[in-house]
Design a protein around this motif. Structure first.
Motif, PDB file in Angstrom:
ATOM      1  N   VAL A   1       6.758  10.436  -5.960  1.00 45.42           N
ATOM      2  CA  VAL A   1       7.124  10.200  -7.359  1.00 45.42           C
ATOM      3  C   VAL A   1       6.446   8.910  -7.814  1.00 45.42           C
ATOM      4  N   CYS A   2       5.463   9.058  -8.683  1.00 44.45           N
ATOM      5  CA  CYS A   2       4.685   7.892  -9.116  1.00 44.45           C
ATOM      6  C   CYS A   2       5.461   7.096 -10.155  1.00 44.45           C
ATOM      7  N   LEU A   3       5.544   5.807  -9.939  1.00 40.49           N
ATOM      8  CA  LEU A   3       6.176   4.897 -10.890  1.00 40.49           C
ATOM      9  C   LEU A   3       5.085   3.969 -11.437  1.00 40.49           C
ATOM     10  N   PRO A   4       4.522   4.303 -12.604  1.00 43.55           N
ATOM     11  CA  PRO A   4       3.340   3.592 -13.109  1.00 43.55           C
ATOM     12  C   PRO A   4       3.492   2.078 -13.153  1.00 43.55           C
ATOM     13  N   TYR A   5       4.626   1.604 -13.648  1.00 46.19           N
ATOM     14  CA  TYR A   5       4.744   0.158 -13.803  1.00 46.19           C
ATOM     15  C   TYR A   5       4.902  -0.546 -12.459  1.00 46.19           C
ATOM     16  N   LEU A   6       5.432   0.163 -11.481  1.00 40.32           N
ATOM     17  CA  LEU A   6       5.515  -0.403 -10.141  1.00 40.32           C
ATOM     18  C   LEU A   6       4.121  -0.477  -9.514  1.00 40.32           C
ATOM     19  N   VAL A   7       3.327   0.579  -9.717  1.00 42.00           N
ATOM     20  CA  VAL A   7       1.951   0.582  -9.209  1.00 42.00           C
ATOM     21  C   VAL A   7       1.124  -0.488  -9.920  1.00 42.00           C
ATOM     22  N   ALA A   8       1.355  -0.651 -11.218  1.00 39.63           N
ATOM     23  CA  ALA A   8       0.629  -1.685 -11.957  1.00 39.63           C
ATOM     24  C   ALA A   8       0.935  -3.067 -11.386  1.00 39.63           C
ATOM     25  N   SER A   9       2.192  -3.290 -11.039  1.00 40.00           N
ATOM     26  CA  SER A   9       2.561  -4.577 -10.431  1.00 40.00           C
ATOM     27  C   SER A   9       1.884  -4.752  -9.076  1.00 40.00           C
ATOM     28  N   ALA A  10       1.809  -3.654  -8.316  1.00 46.00           N
ATOM     29  CA  ALA A  10       1.137  -3.716  -7.016  1.00 46.00           C
ATOM     30  C   ALA A  10      -0.347  -4.046  -7.193  1.00 46.00           C
ATOM     31  N   ASN A  11      -0.967  -3.432  -8.201  1.00 41.12           N
ATOM     32  CA  ASN A  11      -2.375  -3.741  -8.486  1.00 41.12           C
ATOM     33  C   ASN A  11      -2.552  -5.225  -8.780  1.00 41.12           C
TER      34      ASN A  11
ATOM     35  N   TYR B   1      -9.157  -1.412  -1.476  1.00 47.27           N
ATOM     36  CA  TYR B   1     -10.103  -0.895  -2.463  1.00 47.27           C
ATOM     37  C   TYR B   1      -9.859   0.584  -2.732  1.00 47.27           C
ATOM     38  N   SER B   2      -9.628   1.351  -1.678  1.00 50.86           N
ATOM     39  CA  SER B   2      -9.380   2.785  -1.836  1.00 50.86           C
ATOM     40  C   SER B   2      -8.140   3.038  -2.691  1.00 50.86           C
ATOM     41  N   SER B   3      -7.108   2.247  -2.492  1.00 46.91           N
ATOM     42  CA  SER B   3      -5.879   2.400  -3.281  1.00 46.91           C
ATOM     43  C   SER B   3      -6.114   2.022  -4.739  1.00 46.91           C
ATOM     44  N   LEU B   4      -6.864   0.962  -4.955  1.00 47.16           N
ATOM     45  CA  LEU B   4      -7.140   0.527  -6.326  1.00 47.16           C
ATOM     46  C   LEU B   4      -8.020   1.538  -7.060  1.00 47.16           C
ATOM     47  N   LEU B   5      -8.979   2.126  -6.352  1.00 44.87           N
ATOM     48  CA  LEU B   5      -9.829   3.142  -6.976  1.00 44.87           C
ATOM     49  C   LEU B   5      -8.994   4.356  -7.376  1.00 44.87           C
TER      50      LEU B   5
ATOM     51  N   LEU C   1       0.799  -1.228   0.000  1.00 49.37           N
ATOM     52  CA  LEU C   1       0.000   0.000   0.000  1.00 49.37           C
ATOM     53  C   LEU C   1       0.833   1.281   0.000  1.00 49.37           C
ATOM     54  N   PRO C   2       2.023   1.309   0.604  1.00 49.83           N
ATOM     55  CA  PRO C   2       2.815   2.554   0.546  1.00 49.83           C
ATOM     56  C   PRO C   2       3.152   3.000  -0.876  1.00 49.83           C
ATOM     57  N   LEU C   3       3.155   2.083  -1.824  1.00 48.71           N
ATOM     58  CA  LEU C   3       3.479   2.449  -3.203  1.00 48.71           C
ATOM     59  C   LEU C   3       2.457   3.421  -3.797  1.00 48.71           C
ATOM     60  N   TYR C   4       1.246   3.436  -3.243  1.00 51.43           N
ATOM     61  CA  TYR C   4       0.190   4.291  -3.791  1.00 51.43           C
ATOM     62  C   TYR C   4       0.264   5.725  -3.271  1.00 51.43           C
ATOM     63  N   SER C   5       1.136   5.974  -2.312  1.00 51.87           N
ATOM     64  CA  SER C   5       1.205   7.315  -1.718  1.00 51.87           C
ATOM     65  C   SER C   5       2.581   7.964  -1.856  1.00 51.87           C
ATOM     66  N   VAL C   6       3.481   7.367  -2.628  1.00 47.83           N
ATOM     67  CA  VAL C   6       4.804   7.976  -2.809  1.00 47.83           C
ATOM     68  C   VAL C   6       4.677   9.222  -3.671  1.00 47.83           C
TER      69      VAL C   6
END
Length: 616
Positions: A34-44, A63-67, A27-32
């Protein structure tokens, strides 16, 4: 495989372990900053894979992070499509594992707001929308009238006259709209039951119908060229299209609405499409049958144009009327009975509706006779395929032939007698068996038994006309006629008693609720299936499957619904039975006797007919 193993590992751990792992590592990846799209995609993707083993106390944060990820916009030249696509898949995973968001509207708003931007993404969003509507059901119904127009507009952009089959985005869009139509219908039904229907819901229904009509017009009517008699519309999404069409039909409250929505034109194309439909699927195409019954009901109210007989096409087309709506439906039902075992009940139920509910004039009797011939041939072919051993499919096909027989006895007799093994005797014996057997399959509903009584009376009359009063078939049919008459009387009395008991039961329902729950729990413990019973049940299912007599779950539910008899409901079965006994009892019983038990049961049910039997 690695994530499958991780799922098993996490299921064995305490919920706190999984919650801490997700909170500290994912979950911390969603609040950094500097957004790293492919890292967030992996987290999803990880959250989606682990959706089945997430503890409840962390599901809301996930759910809140995914939304949030679902709303991520592209960063300059960097596409965030993988983020949104993986977030959509992960949210579907949460919903499939029974997570219910506290509010549905924000999610709907995001989905609908994103649809229309990218073709590839639209397909994923429509799939997510289907999952949302399926999970939320009536909880999102009040939003449907406000979003359906924008969805239709997005789907329309991807529909092209030469596109066959339709693109995936269109098919998924139709699937989502069909689910929304069903959700809205369920919602309205509840509102009516609660007596809360108002102009608000009527305007919502009108908006939905208008949007659906516009979509189907683009899908179907744009393919019809001037002076063309044949329809060349693509046969894609027949089941979902039928659901949309049914929703339009349910919105009709006045005749002028039919014209405004071009409903007659849409029905003509739809009937042509299903009349030539051969891509049978065991778990699909069921909405077609629901739509058929609504169309017949609509015709009964407003007499649809081109329903029974289609207007003659203008020159230079050949002076032959094209297929009418009911003829297209009839072709579909005949093919369904022949090719679609799991929908046999539904198809045969529609046979009764088409033959008995519409009012046929002298000019349209030819259409009714053609339908009768087609249905008789299809139903008897199906019966011949399964007649070696009584099965649950006997009842619908035998009763379908019965409906045909009541319409045109001589015609149906001619069809059955063409069978080398005595088709008429086979069908008559099967009908007698259904009426007299205490085993399954047997007749249980009032409409079924009444149809059997009327048919057996006609069979007895026709057999006597052949001049062979001593035939075993005649004896069996006459005895079964009396048994069916007794059973019909019992069913009618039981229904009257049940109506009185229902009121009393409602008063006691609240008081007994807790004790009933306890009883259900204890029954569940007592009725737990053993391994031996499990194996025996599946062995029987395998035999039925091999013999092509297995009934799908949906068909089992269909057995509980009365068939529509239309004008036959007005026939007084008591007069029919009394007339048969008075006219034929002495002739049939020459040298023959009925069981004393049957006579006793009959006289108990119909004491007013005692004089007919005692003085015969």
């Amino acid at each position: 495989m690695a994530y499958g193993g991780l799922q098993e590992f996490l299921r064995e751990q305490k919920s706190e372990f999984t919650a801490n792992l997700v909170r500290s590592r994912v979950l911390p990846l969603y609040s950094v900053s500097v957004c790293l799209p492919y890292l967030v995609a992996s987290a999803n993707w990880i959250l989606g894979e682990l959706a089945s083993c997430l503890p409840e106390d962390i599901s809301a944060d996930v759910y809140s992070s995914l939304l949030k990820a679902l709303q991520m916009l592209d960063k300059g030249d960097t596409s965030c499509y993988p983020v949104r696509a993986s977030a959509a898949g992960a949210i579907v995973g949460l919903l499939e594992n029974d997570y219910m968001p506290p509010e549905w509207y924000p999610l709907l708003q995001v989905i609908v707001g994103r649809i229309g931007y990218e073709d590839e993404e639209n397909s994923i969003l429509f799939e997510l929308l289907s999952s949302v509507v399926g999970a939320a059901n009536e909880n999102v119904a009040d939003h449907i009238p406000y979003i359906v127009s924008s969805l239709v507009a997005a789907i329309s952009k991807h529909m092209h006259p030469s596109s066959e089959p339709w693109p995936q985005v269109v098919e998924r869009g139709f699937a989502a709209l069909a689910l929304m139509a069903q959700s809205w219908e369920n919602f309205l039904r509840e509102e009516v039951e609660l007596d809360q229907s108002s102009g608000k819901w009527e305007s919502g229904q009108a908006a939905i119908a208008k949007a659906f009509s516009a979509l189907l017009q683009q899908a179907w009517l744009t393919h019809i060229q001037p002076l063309e008699c044949e329809v060349s519309a693509p046969p894609s999404c027949i089941d979902d299209s039928s659901m949309l069409l049914r929703s339009i039909i349910l919105s009709v409250s006045e005749r002028n609405v039919i014209e405004e929505l071009k409903l007659s034109e849409l029905l003509l194309v739809w009937a042509d499409l299903i009349g030539d439909w051969h891509a049978w699927e065991e778990t699909e195409d069921l909405s077609v049958f629901d739509c058929i019954k609504e169309i017949v009901n609509l015709h009964s109210k407003y007499e649809l144009k081109n329903f029974i007989v289609r207007q003659m096409p203008p020159p230079p087309a050949p002076p032959v009327p094209p297929q009418s709506i009911i003829e297209g439906i009839g072709a579909f039902l005949s093919e369904a009975i022949l090719q679609y075992p799991s929908a046999t009940w539904r198809a045969c139920s529609c046979v009764h509706t088409l033959l008995h509910v519409p009012k046929y004039s002298f000019e349209t009797e030819g259409v009714k006779q053609s339908l009768t011939i087609s249905f008789s041939c299809a139903a008897f072919s199906r019966f011949r395929a399964i007649q070696s051993k009584p099965s649950s499919l006997w009842k619908p096909v035998v009763l379908a032939i019965s409906s045909c027989y009541l319409c045109y006895p001589a015609v149906v007799e001619g069809i059955l007698k063409k069978d080398e093994d005595g088709g008429f005797a086979l069908w008559g014996s099967a009908l007698a068996f259904l009426c007299s057997s205490s085993l399954e399959p047997r007749l249980s509903l009032e409409s079924e038994i009444k149809l059997a009584v009327l048919t057996l009376a006609k069979v007895v009359e026709r057999l006597l006309g052949l001049g062979n009063p001593g035939s075993s078939l005649l004896q069996d049919c006459y005895a079964s006629l009396m048994e069916a008459a007794v059973q019909l009387k019992e069913v009618q009395e039981d229904e009257e008693n049940d109506e009185g008991d229902d009121e009393e039961a409602e008063d006691k329902e609240d008081d007994n609720e807790e004790s009933e729950d306890d009883d259900e729990d204890s029954e569940g413990d007592e009725c737990e299936e053993t391994e031996e019973e499990f194996l025996e049940r599946y062995a029987k299912a395998a035999v039925n499957l091999e013999n092509n007599t297995l009934v799908e779950e949906g068909d089992v539910e269909d057995q509980e619904h009365d068939i529509e008899l239309g004008s036959l409901d007005e026939v007084d079965q008591l007069k029919v039975v009394a007339s048969s006994i008075e006219r034929y009892h002495n002739v049939i019983m020459q040298g023959q006797t009925l069981s004393s038990q049957l006579i006793s049961k009959f006289l108990k049910a119909y004491p007013q007919l005692t004089y007919l039997l005692l003085h015969s």
